[in-house]
Design a protein around this motif. Sequence first.
Motif, short mmCIF file in Angstrom:
data_model
loop_
_atom_site.label_atom_id
_atom_site.label_comp_id
_atom_site.label_asym_id
_atom_site.label_seq_id
_atom_site.Cartn_x
_atom_site.Cartn_y
_atom_site.Cartn_z
N ILE A 36 -18.47 -5.18 -0.82
CA ILE A 36 -19.30 -3.98 -0.94
C ILE A 36 -19.19 -3.12 0.32
CG2 ILE A 36 -21.67 -3.14 -1.20
CD1 ILE A 36 -22.22 -5.72 -2.83
N SER A 37 -19.32 -3.77 1.47
CA SER A 37 -19.20 -3.06 2.74
C SER A 37 -17.82 -2.42 2.88
CB SER A 37 -19.47 -4.01 3.89
OG SER A 37 -19.29 -3.39 5.14
N ASP A 38 -16.80 -3.13 2.46
CA ASP A 38 -15.43 -2.64 2.58
C ASP A 38 -15.19 -1.42 1.70
OD1 ASP A 38 -12.76 -2.99 3.68
OD2 ASP A 38 -12.16 -3.58 1.66
N PHE A 39 -15.64 -1.47 0.45
CA PHE A 39 -15.49 -0.32 -0.44
C PHE A 39 -16.20 0.90 0.15
CE2 PHE A 39 -14.14 -1.46 -5.00
CZ PHE A 39 -13.25 -2.44 -4.55
N ARG A 40 -17.39 0.69 0.67
CA ARG A 40 -18.14 1.82 1.22
C ARG A 40 -17.44 2.39 2.45
NH1 ARG A 40 -24.32 -0.63 0.46
NH2 ARG A 40 -24.53 0.08 -1.72
N ALA A 41 -16.89 1.51 3.28
CA ALA A 41 -16.18 1.99 4.47
C ALA A 41 -14.91 2.74 4.08
CB ALA A 41 -15.84 0.81 5.38
N ALA B 296 0.82 -1.20 0.00
CA ALA B 296 0.00 0.00 0.00
C ALA B 296 0.86 1.26 0.00
CB ALA B 296 -0.91 0.00 1.22
N THR B 297 0.53 2.17 -0.89
CA THR B 297 1.21 3.46 -0.97
C THR B 297 0.16 4.55 -1.13
OG1 THR B 297 1.40 3.34 -3.39
CG2 THR B 297 3.21 2.38 -2.10
N ASP B 298 0.64 5.79 -1.18
CA ASP B 298 -0.28 6.91 -1.35
C ASP B 298 -0.60 7.17 -2.82
OD1 ASP B 298 -0.46 7.43 1.36
OD2 ASP B 298 1.32 8.67 1.36
N ASP B 299 0.06 6.45 -3.73
CA ASP B 299 -0.14 6.70 -5.15
C ASP B 299 -0.15 5.37 -5.89
OD1 ASP B 299 -0.58 8.11 -7.44
OD2 ASP B 299 1.39 9.07 -7.53
N VAL B 300 -0.82 5.38 -7.02
CA VAL B 300 -0.85 4.17 -7.85
C VAL B 300 0.50 3.98 -8.52
CG1 VAL B 300 -3.32 4.31 -8.25
CG2 VAL B 300 -1.75 5.48 -9.82
N ALA B 301 0.72 2.77 -9.02
CA ALA B 301 1.93 2.50 -9.79
C ALA B 301 1.93 3.34 -11.06
CB ALA B 301 2.02 1.02 -10.13
N ALA B 302 3.10 3.49 -11.65
CA ALA B 302 3.24 4.31 -12.85
C ALA B 302 2.20 3.92 -13.90
CB ALA B 302 4.64 4.15 -13.43
N THR B 303 1.49 4.92 -14.42
CA THR B 303 0.50 4.67 -15.44
C THR B 303 0.94 5.36 -16.73
OG1 THR B 303 -1.82 4.99 -16.07
CG2 THR B 303 -0.86 6.63 -14.60
N PRO B 304 0.94 4.65 -17.86
CA PRO B 304 1.48 5.24 -19.09
C PRO B 304 0.54 6.20 -19.79
CG PRO B 304 0.75 3.01 -19.49
CD PRO B 304 0.59 3.24 -18.02
N LEU C 238 -8.54 6.22 -2.62
CA LEU C 238 -9.60 6.42 -1.64
C LEU C 238 -9.91 7.88 -1.35
CD1 LEU C 238 -8.82 3.54 0.89
CD2 LEU C 238 -10.52 3.59 -0.93
N LYS C 239 -8.99 8.78 -1.60
CA LYS C 239 -9.27 10.20 -1.39
C LYS C 239 -10.17 10.76 -2.49
CE LYS C 239 -5.03 11.35 1.16
NZ LYS C 239 -5.70 11.66 2.43
N CYS C 240 -10.21 10.08 -3.63
CA CYS C 240 -10.99 10.54 -4.77
C CYS C 240 -12.48 10.37 -4.49
CB CYS C 240 -10.59 9.76 -6.02
SG CYS C 240 -11.43 10.30 -7.51
N LYS C 241 -13.26 11.38 -4.80
CA LYS C 241 -14.72 11.28 -4.65
C LYS C 241 -15.31 10.68 -5.92
CE LYS C 241 -14.94 12.95 -0.53
NZ LYS C 241 -15.33 12.09 0.60
#
Length: 704
Positions: free
Chosen positions: A292-297, A169-177, A262-265
């Motif tokens: 589903i419960s986990d994503f919402r939390a 887990a990191t604060d950013d996704v892996a490099a995206t091209p 997760l910070k993205c709305k």
Amino acid sequence: MRKLTYMFKHKDKHQLCLGFFAKTLLFISCCLLPQLMFGVVKLPKLVSDNMVLQRNVNLPIWGTAAVGENVTVTFNGQAHSMLTPASGKWEITLSPLTAGGPYTMVIAGSNTITLSNILVGDVYLASGQSNMELEFDYGSASSFYADEIAASANANIRQFKVSKSVLPATDDVAATPYGWQAAAPANMRHFSMVAYFFARDLYSKYGVPIGIINSTYGGTIIESWISHEGLINFPNLYNQSPPSIADTNPSILHNSMISPLLKCKIKGVLWYQGESNVANAFEYRSLFPALISDFRAKFNAPNLPFLYVQLANYSGVTNPQQTSQIAELREAQALAQTISNTAMVVSHETGLSGVDIHPIWKLPVALRLSAAAQNRIYGETNVAYISPSYLSSVVSGNKMIVTFKNVGTGLNQVGATLNQFTIAGADKVYKTAIATITGTNTVEVSAATVASPMYVRYAWADNPRNANLYNSSNLPAESFRSDQPSESVSFTAVPFNTGNLVVTRYGDGNVLPATDTTVPIFLDEYSNAGVKRNVDRPMPNIAGNYGAGIANLISGRHSVGVEALLSLSENKKYLAFAANNLTAGVPVNAVGSKTIAVLSADGALNTNTTANWGVARTATVNNDLSRVYYISQTQGLSYVPYQSTGANVVLAAGENGYRSAAIYNGQLYVSTGVSPATQIYAEVTRQVSTLGTGMPTANTQILM
């Protein structure tokens, strides 16, 4: 030789100078570590040119900078600033925005970043495995959808494709091209077909920009997408420590491909997954609600819309098919429709070739998802999206009459013959049946070889490719079986309501169990007005025997009426109690280990802690679950680490003297009755006492 002699002679002096220099450098490095780590203002990959922001919500913009650096975000008439805290991570919240664009955003600190061509609209997370991932360059899709690709140019439909990763887990996704890309013929090879057609349909109706965050990984199991905390009801997964990194490890894709988002709305979730879980289809009944419960939390959105696709038809055609793991997985998916703000779309007739696990006919799937979104998210209640489904069946002579719900103005069939119905007698050997629509919502089913029918199925097969029963809105009927499996559905977390009263119930609540036997434990929840909620919330045991009320209560000569007594943590987030890990009705031993159950406010249950000393009666936990204390009949008060089956420590011995334990302001308290001195234990008198200092974990402690 002289140089060597000189160096050795002056060794201490050189070491002194070098040591002083090294220590000074270390001090400076430590002081500057946050600045060295973060330095100038930086943004995550998701916050970039061409991004789509969610409208009508408080909107976080985040990144990193040097500690103490003043960061200002200016966007669409708003300007907000903050000083970067000690973590080096800043987050600024914009007030809700209406749909529109393109706009420019400026993030200024010691450096300035200007982001251009930003839209405000609706953002959806598209996730799951390969059938959600499939892009327009898969197989023959580019020729099948040649016209759609050629006409795809639309700057108001955009996708951010998250790169596949199994990193921690990191604060950013892996490099995206690709970053954020607008729909265009040259970009379609990167776009999810399902997500694009979904976005296209919504945009054509509402004219609002649509952003898709595509976080998908082919061939993956649902367990890898659920966070570690979300697996608390699954001890075998929760306690796993895989020896190597793999995309099948529990929580690994959540950590690498969901957590950084997760910070993205977002407006909602699109989910298409399950092919890799057909081998544990029954467990999917619990895993899917947990996801589903986990994503919402994790997205901090308790009512986050969750739209999902039931598995398509694939594999070889067998008719009639007696058993089907794929059909069982579809059944597990259908059961999740009872969860609030979810919607399922049926796709078991979309596999054109019939055998490919990756059908390319994604357009009807996307249009059905769009219809679900229009109804459930955008409030267009006149838009139909729910497929016909089984309601009931009755035997009428040598026939069965099946009644469906969600038929609209009536059932329809495509073609001259109604297919995919099978029927069976008491032997449960299914035969191909003749089926006829006999009313608005009824189908008559029979087979010449089944004189006394008892059970009926529809589209219950890996590949029901010719299933052709629809409702008036042209939505395909769900597959079903009227003979339900013998296993009972496993425990699913159900949140408690704030301020309600929770009461332990033994069995039906009328009488105590017979001596030395066990009965199910239930937790009944009451409102302040005395209205009961969650009447049957059973507590499962460690072994995973999840029948109604299985997690049980010892009673009789040693513990009548004193087990499963509830204790609330100081922060009011956790209930704790002690119980037996036995099946209801079996004889019990007066001594032996007990389960310490910990139930969180969201209804998640953890039964991985074992009390080994004496016969545990009551238990309590601290605010971060780092301490579990329990009182036993024969050993007084003991400590055990959370989720431990050993390492029990007796803190204060005393047979029968201790009644309850609680933590207040970080201090452990106990209440005691009267217990005379014995050869082993000192006398215990009636009192409420502190036990040691703070929350002790070592023996022996003193009552004060």
